[in-house]
Scaffold this motif. Structure first.
Motif, PDB file in Angstrom:
ATOM      1  N   LEU A  67       0.843  -1.196   0.000  1.00 48.51           N
ATOM      2  CA  LEU A  67       0.000   0.000   0.000  1.00 48.51           C
ATOM      3  C   LEU A  67       0.880   1.248   0.000  1.00 48.51           C
ATOM      4  CD1 LEU A  67      -2.697  -1.046   2.638  1.00 48.51           C
ATOM      5  CD2 LEU A  67      -2.869  -1.101   0.136  1.00 48.51           C
ATOM      6  N   VAL A  68       0.646   2.111  -0.991  1.00 46.98           N
ATOM      7  CA  VAL A  68       1.410   3.345  -1.133  1.00 46.98           C
ATOM      8  C   VAL A  68       0.558   4.509  -0.633  1.00 46.98           C
ATOM      9  CG1 VAL A  68       2.605   4.870  -2.735  1.00 46.98           C
ATOM     10  CG2 VAL A  68       2.670   2.394  -3.105  1.00 46.98           C
ATOM     11  N   ARG A  69       1.077   5.219   0.349  1.00 47.70           N
ATOM     12  CA  ARG A  69       0.392   6.374   0.932  1.00 47.70           C
ATOM     13  C   ARG A  69       0.473   7.585   0.002  1.00 47.70           C
ATOM     14  NH1 ARG A  69       3.839   4.511   5.326  1.00 47.70           N
ATOM     15  NH2 ARG A  69       2.583   3.380   6.829  1.00 47.70           N
ATOM     16  N   PRO A  70      -0.463   8.526   0.181  1.00 48.00           N
ATOM     17  CA  PRO A  70      -1.464   8.578   1.229  1.00 48.00           C
ATOM     18  C   PRO A  70      -2.648   7.670   0.916  1.00 48.00           C
ATOM     19  CG  PRO A  70      -1.642  10.538  -0.139  1.00 48.00           C
ATOM     20  CD  PRO A  70      -0.460   9.755  -0.644  1.00 48.00           C
ATOM     21  N   LEU A  71      -3.192   7.072   1.954  1.00 50.08           N
ATOM     22  CA  LEU A  71      -4.391   6.252   1.845  1.00 50.08           C
ATOM     23  C   LEU A  71      -5.595   7.156   2.078  1.00 50.08           C
ATOM     24  CD1 LEU A  71      -3.249   3.191   4.010  1.00 50.08           C
ATOM     25  CD2 LEU A  71      -2.857   3.601   1.578  1.00 50.08           C
ATOM     26  N   GLY A  72      -6.678   6.872   1.413  1.00 50.53           N
ATOM     27  CA  GLY A  72      -7.892   7.676   1.562  1.00 50.53           C
ATOM     28  C   GLY A  72      -8.739   7.248   2.737  1.00 50.53           C
ATOM     29  N   PHE A  73      -8.158   6.544   3.690  1.00 44.07           N
ATOM     30  CA  PHE A  73      -8.887   6.012   4.834  1.00 44.07           C
ATOM     31  C   PHE A  73      -7.885   5.652   5.913  1.00 44.07           C
ATOM     32  CE2 PHE A  73      -8.101   2.917   1.521  1.00 44.07           C
ATOM     33  CZ  PHE A  73      -7.288   2.007   2.170  1.00 44.07           C
ATOM     34  N   GLU A  74      -8.396   5.381   7.075  1.00 44.58           N
ATOM     35  CA  GLU A  74      -7.572   4.886   8.180  1.00 44.58           C
ATOM     36  C   GLU A  74      -7.594   3.358   8.130  1.00 44.58           C
ATOM     37  OE1 GLU A  74      -5.802   6.676  10.392  1.00 44.58           O
ATOM     38  OE2 GLU A  74      -6.393   8.490   9.300  1.00 44.58           O
ATOM     39  N   VAL A  75      -6.486   2.712   8.408  1.00 43.73           N
ATOM     40  CA  VAL A  75      -6.475   1.248   8.354  1.00 43.73           C
ATOM     41  C   VAL A  75      -7.321   0.631   9.463  1.00 43.73           C
ATOM     42  CG1 VAL A  75      -4.322   1.012   7.086  1.00 43.73           C
ATOM     43  CG2 VAL A  75      -4.277   1.127   9.570  1.00 43.73           C
ATOM     44  N   SER A  76      -7.789   1.428  10.385  1.00 43.71           N
ATOM     45  CA  SER A  76      -8.689   0.929  11.422  1.00 43.71           C
ATOM     46  C   SER A  76     -10.157   1.092  11.009  1.00 43.71           C
ATOM     47  CB  SER A  76      -8.446   1.683  12.737  1.00 43.71           C
ATOM     48  OG  SER A  76      -8.691   3.067  12.548  1.00 43.71           O
ATOM     49  N   ASP A  77     -10.411   1.622   9.824  1.00 46.21           N
ATOM     50  CA  ASP A  77     -11.768   1.874   9.342  1.00 46.21           C
ATOM     51  C   ASP A  77     -12.610   0.606   9.418  1.00 46.21           C
ATOM     52  OD1 ASP A  77     -13.891   1.912   7.143  1.00 46.21           O
ATOM     53  OD2 ASP A  77     -13.215   3.985   7.075  1.00 46.21           O
ATOM     54  N   LYS A  78     -13.816   0.717   9.982  1.00 49.34           N
ATOM     55  CA  LYS A  78     -14.672  -0.462  10.159  1.00 49.34           C
ATOM     56  C   LYS A  78     -15.122  -1.062   8.823  1.00 49.34           C
ATOM     57  CE  LYS A  78     -19.000   2.051  10.642  1.00 49.34           C
ATOM     58  NZ  LYS A  78     -20.171   2.294  11.440  1.00 49.34           N
ATOM     59  N   HIS A  79     -15.312  -0.222   7.799  1.00 51.81           N
ATOM     60  CA  HIS A  79     -15.713  -0.737   6.480  1.00 51.81           C
ATOM     61  C   HIS A  79     -14.575  -1.544   5.847  1.00 51.81           C
ATOM     62  CE1 HIS A  79     -19.355   1.582   6.681  1.00 51.81           C
ATOM     63  NE2 HIS A  79     -18.655   2.692   6.878  1.00 51.81           N
ATOM     64  N   LEU A  80     -13.364  -1.052   6.038  1.00 52.34           N
ATOM     65  CA  LEU A  80     -12.174  -1.745   5.540  1.00 52.34           C
ATOM     66  C   LEU A  80     -12.056  -3.106   6.220  1.00 52.34           C
ATOM     67  CD1 LEU A  80      -9.406  -1.284   3.931  1.00 52.34           C
ATOM     68  CD2 LEU A  80      -8.509  -0.637   6.142  1.00 52.34           C
ATOM     69  N   LYS A  81     -12.179  -3.122   7.520  1.00 52.10           N
ATOM     70  CA  LYS A  81     -12.052  -4.367   8.285  1.00 52.10           C
ATOM     71  C   LYS A  81     -13.165  -5.332   7.921  1.00 52.10           C
ATOM     72  CE  LYS A  81      -8.501  -3.214  10.831  1.00 52.10           C
ATOM     73  NZ  LYS A  81      -7.227  -3.869  10.742  1.00 52.10           N
ATOM     74  N   ARG A  82     -14.401  -4.835   7.777  1.00 54.03           N
ATOM     75  CA  ARG A  82     -15.528  -5.699   7.448  1.00 54.03           C
ATOM     76  C   ARG A  82     -15.338  -6.342   6.079  1.00 54.03           C
ATOM     77  NH1 ARG A  82     -20.381  -2.444   7.491  1.00 54.03           N
ATOM     78  NH2 ARG A  82     -20.009  -2.360   9.714  1.00 54.03           N
TER      79      ARG A  82
END
Length: 164
Positions: free
Chosen positions: A31-46
């Motif tokens: 993954l190359v930053r900047p990311l458009g989200f936080e890696v703790s994002d609940k949608h990402l995790k789900r």
């Protein structure tokens, strides 16, 4: 298997789905930053289910860092602007498959400097692009098909079917 590079991904659900694809195929995710989200994002995790801890994920601050860390690697750049189809390339284990952000794709100067390594997934009509996670899955599974799914087991799938 393969190395999937996402340059500045913006949508957490796409990255989560790509984590699932990486888990199912043994691919490493870069993954190359900047990311458009936080890696703790609940949608990402789900979207990635409980596979986050089972996928090797490497973070970079620039695409240049990826190149510097892997000087002998083969890179392929997926873009709607390429003439060469993804299925016309002969992939090798360990290849780097590079995808741009959902809204803009990869930088134009990168594509121009690497024309021979740019690949497109065919689409009909005036379709602008495919979903990022779908594109990654198409590319990975084409590469796996070319490698005859080496290392994949199929005998476990039969026990899941209820045959009459």
């Amino acid at each position: 298997m393969f190395n999937i590079v996402l340059v500045e991904p913006e949508i957490p659900q796409n990255t989560g789905n790509i984590v699932r694809t990486c888990r199912a195929t043994g691919c490493r995710l870069h993954l190359v930053r900047p990311l458009g989200f936080e890696v703790s994002d609940k949608h990402l995790k789900r979207a990635g289910l409980d596979y986050w801890d089972e996928v090797e994920i490497i973070y970079y601050d620039s695409l240049g860092e990826v190149f510097n860390a892997t000087p002998d690697a083969r890179f392929f750049y997926f873009t709607t602007k390429a003439l060469k189809r993804h299925c016309d390339e002969k992939f090798k284990e360990g290849d780097f498959l590079v995808f741009g952000k959902e809204t803009k794709g990869l930088p134009e100067e990168l594509l121009k400097a690497n024309k021979q390594s740019c690949l497109r997934i065919p689409m009909i009509g005036e379709t602008r692009s495919l979903n990022l996670s779908n594109s990654v899955a198409i590319a990975v599974y084409e590469g796996l098909r070319q490698l005859d799914f080496s290392g994949f087991k199929t005998e476990g799938a039969l026990h899941r079917l209820k045959w009459d």
